[in-house]
Design an enzyme around this catalytic site. Structure first.
Site, PDB file in Angstrom:
ATOM      1  CG  MET A  22       2.219   0.720   7.693  1.00 34.37           C
ATOM      2  SD  MET A  22       2.659   1.787   6.314  1.00 34.37           S
ATOM      3  CE  MET A  22       4.413   1.983   6.636  1.00 34.37           C
ATOM      4  CG  ASN A  60      -1.264   0.807  -1.622  1.00 40.91           C
ATOM      5  OD1 ASN A  60      -1.739   1.050  -0.509  1.00 40.91           O
ATOM      6  ND2 ASN A  60      -0.012   1.129  -1.928  1.00 40.91           N
ATOM      7  CG  HIS A 115       2.997   5.047  -2.861  1.00 39.77           C
ATOM      8  ND1 HIS A 115       3.610   4.423  -1.786  1.00 39.77           N
ATOM      9  CD2 HIS A 115       3.944   5.828  -3.430  1.00 39.77           C
ATOM     10  CE1 HIS A 115       4.870   4.804  -1.727  1.00 39.77           C
ATOM     11  NE2 HIS A 115       5.107   5.654  -2.711  1.00 39.77           N
TER      12      HIS A 115
HETATM   13  C1  GRF Z   1      -1.437   7.548   2.982  1.00 42.90           C
HETATM   14  O1  GRF Z   1      -0.605   8.661   2.844  1.00 42.90           O
HETATM   15  C2  GRF Z   1      -1.177   6.535   1.917  1.00 42.90           C
HETATM   16  O2  GRF Z   1      -0.748   7.117   0.737  1.00 42.90           O
HETATM   17  C3  GRF Z   1      -0.080   5.709   2.513  1.00 42.90           C
HETATM   18  O3  GRF Z   1      -0.388   5.642   3.871  1.00 42.90           O
HETATM   19  C4  GRF Z   1      -1.107   6.793   4.257  1.00 42.90           C
HETATM   20  C5  GRF Z   1      -2.337   6.373   5.001  1.00 42.90           C
HETATM   21  O4  GRF Z   1      -2.935   7.457   5.614  1.00 42.90           O
HETATM   22  N1  GRF Z   1      -0.009   4.416   1.865  1.00 42.90           N
HETATM   23  P1  GRF Z   1      -4.284   7.312   6.391  1.00 42.90           P
HETATM   24  O5  GRF Z   1      -4.108   6.205   7.421  1.00 42.90           O
HETATM   25  O6  GRF Z   1      -5.355   6.984   5.394  1.00 42.90           O
HETATM   26  O7  GRF Z   1      -4.498   8.639   7.024  1.00 42.90           O
END
Ligand code: GRF
Length: 196
Positions: free
Chosen positions: A87, A104, A106
């Site tokens: 984040m 990344n 998204h």
């Molecule tokens: C995912 O939905 C990704 O697209 C976004 O953050 C989320 C991470 O999910 N950037 P997780 O921690 O892998 O469950």
């Protein structure tokens, strides 16, 4: 692999590697948050973890903390940095050291709906189709060149949450596929995504 959240993409990738669908190795799982589930999942699998020092910021790391993280990744021999739910915006220490080697995932079809809660943005915009994107990372938020996308249709009766759940299922297929194709050379590596 770098994440701040629940780590479901990490689990999907770890499983794809375990079942030999991908020839890759997760050499380090790092997080900026001690309580992030991704670290617990990694520990369960006895993978090396790295936890960043506490930061005073929410959306970035102090340069010295990011430098330490970059050093830990380099020491672990990381070839590809995978962000999944990390984040914070990357800055020079990581971007310079791993230039062209950071991807990344998204939860939207970029360039539509960059930023937070992209599935909710798409749902509120009443689109009929959204999805997820794996892209190269540069200094802009969700702005690097797209590598590959998976589409997800919005269904009658969907809520933002049910849509999000299906997007995550698509992510769990897409991210391992992209890493497999990078590993085999089917997807070309970027030298410097910041020049785009
Ligand atoms: C995912 O939905 C990704 O697209 C976004 O953050 C989320 C991470 O999910 N950037 P997780 O921690 O892998 O469950």
């Amino acid at each position: 692999m770098l994440g701040s959240g629940k780590g479901s993409n990490f689990v999907a990738l770890a499983e794809a590697i375990r079942s030999e669908k991908i020839s890759a190795e997760i050499v380090l799982v790092a997080s900026d948050r001690a309580e992030a589930k991704i670290l617990a999942h990694a520990r369960e699998r006895e993978l090396p973890v790295y936890q960043c020092r506490r930061s005073a910021f929410q959306t970035k790391l102090e340069p010295e903390i990011e430098e330490e993280l970059a050093g830990a990744l380099a020491k672990a021999g990381v070839e590809l940095v995978v962000l999944a739910g990390y984040m914070r915006v990357l800055k020079k220490p990581l971007l310079d050291r791993f230039c062209g080697r950071i991807i990344n995932i998204h939860p939207s079809l970029l360039p539509s709906f960059p930023g937070l809660k992209a599935w909710e943005q798409a749902f509120k915009a009443r689109v009929t189709q959204t999805g997820c994107t794996v892209h190269w990372v540069n200094e802009t938020v969700d702005g690097g060149a797209v590598i590959r996308q998976a589409k997800v249709n919005v269904q009658p009766g969907d809520t933002a949450e049910s849509l999000h759940a299906r997007i995550q299922e698509a992510e769990h297929r897409l991210l391992p596929e992209v890493i497999r194709d990078l590993a085999t050379g089917k997807i070309e590596w970027r030298e410097d995504p910041r020049r785009r």
